[in-house]
Design a protein around this motif. Sequence first.
Motif, PDB file in Angstrom:
ATOM      1  N   UNK A 308      52.521  60.070  50.940  1.00 49.88           N
ATOM      2  CA  UNK A 308      51.178  60.657  51.021  1.00 49.88           C
ATOM      3  C   UNK A 308      50.964  61.673  49.909  1.00 49.88           C
ATOM      4  N   UNK A 309      52.017  62.424  49.577  1.00 50.80           N
ATOM      5  CA  UNK A 309      51.915  63.402  48.484  1.00 50.80           C
ATOM      6  C   UNK A 309      51.642  62.714  47.151  1.00 50.80           C
ATOM      7  N   UNK A 310      52.258  61.567  46.924  1.00 51.77           N
ATOM      8  CA  UNK A 310      52.006  60.820  45.690  1.00 51.77           C
ATOM      9  C   UNK A 310      50.554  60.334  45.624  1.00 51.77           C
ATOM     10  N   UNK A 311      50.027  59.917  46.768  1.00 54.12           N
ATOM     11  CA  UNK A 311      48.610  59.523  46.835  1.00 54.12           C
ATOM     12  C   UNK A 311      47.728  60.721  46.492  1.00 54.12           C
ATOM     13  N   UNK A 312      48.049  61.872  47.080  1.00 59.20           N
ATOM     14  CA  UNK A 312      47.288  63.095  46.803  1.00 59.20           C
ATOM     15  C   UNK A 312      47.312  63.419  45.311  1.00 59.20           C
ATOM     16  N   UNK A 313      48.491  63.386  44.712  1.00 56.43           N
ATOM     17  CA  UNK A 313      48.620  63.744  43.291  1.00 56.43           C
ATOM     18  C   UNK A 313      47.893  62.751  42.392  1.00 56.43           C
ATOM     19  N   UNK A 314      47.941  61.473  42.742  1.00 57.94           N
ATOM     20  CA  UNK A 314      47.252  60.464  41.934  1.00 57.94           C
ATOM     21  C   UNK A 314      45.741  60.649  41.994  1.00 57.94           C
ATOM     22  N   UNK A 315      45.211  60.878  43.197  1.00 56.75           N
ATOM     23  CA  UNK A 315      43.763  61.096  43.347  1.00 56.75           C
ATOM     24  C   UNK A 315      43.334  62.360  42.620  1.00 56.75           C
ATOM     25  N   UNK A 316      44.124  63.393  42.747  1.00 59.78           N
ATOM     26  CA  UNK A 316      43.830  64.674  42.100  1.00 59.78           C
ATOM     27  C   UNK A 316      43.814  64.544  40.582  1.00 59.78           C
ATOM     28  N   UNK A 317      44.836  63.900  40.037  1.00 58.87           N
ATOM     29  CA  UNK A 317      44.914  63.738  38.584  1.00 58.87           C
ATOM     30  C   UNK A 317      43.766  62.888  38.056  1.00 58.87           C
ATOM     31  N   UNK A 318      43.425  61.827  38.787  1.00 55.87           N
ATOM     32  CA  UNK A 318      42.331  60.953  38.355  1.00 55.87           C
ATOM     33  C   UNK A 318      41.008  61.718  38.329  1.00 55.87           C
ATOM     34  N   UNK A 319      40.763  62.523  39.360  1.00 53.66           N
ATOM     35  CA  UNK A 319      39.508  63.272  39.426  1.00 53.66           C
ATOM     36  C   UNK A 319      39.415  64.312  38.322  1.00 53.66           C
ATOM     37  N   UNK A 320      40.478  65.080  38.116  1.00 53.14           N
ATOM     38  CA  UNK A 320      40.456  66.120  37.084  1.00 53.14           C
ATOM     39  C   UNK A 320      40.302  65.507  35.697  1.00 53.14           C
ATOM     40  N   UNK A 321      41.027  64.430  35.445  1.00 51.50           N
ATOM     41  CA  UNK A 321      40.941  63.791  34.130  1.00 51.50           C
ATOM     42  C   UNK A 321      39.550  63.225  33.889  1.00 51.50           C
ATOM     43  N   UNK A 322      38.996  62.553  34.882  1.00 52.09           N
ATOM     44  CA  UNK A 322      37.668  61.947  34.725  1.00 52.09           C
ATOM     45  C   UNK A 322      36.613  63.001  34.416  1.00 52.09           C
ATOM     46  N   UNK A 323      36.638  64.109  35.156  1.00 51.95           N
ATOM     47  CA  UNK A 323      35.632  65.159  34.946  1.00 51.95           C
ATOM     48  C   UNK A 323      35.784  65.796  33.570  1.00 51.95           C
ATOM     49  N   UNK A 324      37.013  66.157  33.207  1.00 52.34           N
ATOM     50  CA  UNK A 324      37.235  66.827  31.917  1.00 52.34           C
ATOM     51  C   UNK A 324      36.855  65.919  30.755  1.00 52.34           C
ATOM     52  N   UNK A 325      37.184  64.633  30.855  1.00 47.89           N
ATOM     53  CA  UNK A 325      36.871  63.690  29.767  1.00 47.89           C
ATOM     54  C   UNK A 325      35.365  63.447  29.673  1.00 47.89           C
TER      55      UNK A 325
END
Length: 413
Positions: A308-325
Motif C-alpha cells: 500500500x505504501x508503494x501505491x501511495x508513493x507512486x500516486x504521490x510522485x505522479x501527481x507532483x510531477x504532473x503538476x510541476x511539469x
Amino acid sequence: MVAELADFLQIVPWPPAPGVAFWAALALVAGALLGELVRRVFSVPRIVGYGIVGGVIGFAGFGAGTLTGTARLIVDLALALLLFELGSRVNLRWLRANPALLLTSAAEALGSFVAIYFALRLFGQPVNVALTCAAMGSCASGAVIARVAGELKAAGQVSERMIVLTSLNTLFAVLAFKLVSGWLHLDVAGDWVRAVSQPLWAFAGSVGVAALLAALVAWIARRLDLRDENAALLLLGLVVLALMVAKQFNLSTLLVPLLAGVLLRNSSERPWVWPRHFGTAGGVLVLMLFVIVGSAGSVPALLAGGVTALVLLAARAAAKTAVVVVLARPSGLRMRQALGLSLALTPMSGTALVLLADLQAGHAAFAPLVAPIIVSAIAFTEVLGPLLVQWGLHLAGEQQPQAKPADYRVVTA
C-alpha cells in the motif's frame, strides 16, 4: 575470577548492562562515521549514511517504531530548527510577483492529496484510512530538503522553488491533517464542537506563538550579531522555548517554527544571517533526527503496509510531477528544471512521522490502521529521498559540491 575483579574495582552491575544513553551515543558515532564515508566514497549527502544506520537499527528490531518520550523530543527539536531555517527562506513577495508559482504549490499539494486518496480507495482501503494517509503523504520532507540543499551548497531557481514549495505544502499538509483529525472525532464520536474547535485552536494558536517568536528574534537581531556564539545559543533557546509552549498548549510543533521563519523573513527587506543549524548542538540533533526516523521502519510494518505504501508513493510522485511539469512554463521553468524540481519533492521523512505520532496520541484505536502504510513509505524514501533530491539538483544544474564550506548562510530569497 572476572566477577571478583569487577567487584574489587566496584564495576556495578556486572556483567555491564548498557542503557539508552550508551546505545544513543553508539548510534551517533556510527551515523557520523557512515555519513562521512558515503559522502567521500559515493559523493552523496551525509544523511544517506544517517538513514542507513537508522534502518539497520529498525529492521534489526531495536527501532523506535513510534515517536514517544526522548525520541519524540529529539525529533521535535531537530525539525523545529530545520523548519525555522526553511521558513526563513520563503519570500512571499516572490509569490505575489509570480502567481504561477503559488498555483503550482496549491495544485501539487491538492493533486497529491487527491491522487493518494483515490489510489488507496482503489486498492480497498477504508475512507478514513485513505483520507489520513493522503493528508500525511501529500507533503515533502522539509528536513531532508533543507539538509541536502545546505550540504550541496545548492543555489538557483530550482533550489529556491524547492524550498518554497516544501514550506507551503508542509503548511497545507498540517492543516489538512488537522481537518482530517477533526473529521475522525466527528465520525467516531459525533462530536461537532471538538471536530471544529481543535483545528481552529491548533492553527490560530500556532500562528500566535510563531508571531511572538518572530518578533523576539527580530528584536534580538537588532541588538546582537547573530553570528556570535552566544547569540546562536539565545536563538536556539528561543526556538526550543516556543516549541515547549506549543507542546504544552497542544499546538502544532511543525507550524510554529515554520511560520515563525516565514514571518521573520517577510518582516524586513534585509537578508538574515543564521548560524548553520544553530551550532554544534543543532547539528547533533539533526543527525539524531535522521537516525531516529530511519529506525521507525520494521519488517512487520513492511509486511503489513509495504504494498500500500508503494501505491501511495507512486500516486504521490505522479501527481507532483504532473503538476510541476504542466505549470513549468507559466512559472518560468524549463522542462529540465521542472523534472529536477519534481524529483526534489520526493522525500517523506520526519514531518510525516510527527503527524503519525500526533494521530496515535489523539486516535489510538484508529492509528494502527494507518501506521504500517506511513512507516513503510518513510522507510522506502529515507535513503532514496536524499539521493533523488541530489539528482534533481544535478539535473537542474544547481548542485555545487565544490563550493567552499561556510559556517553561516545568508538568506536572500
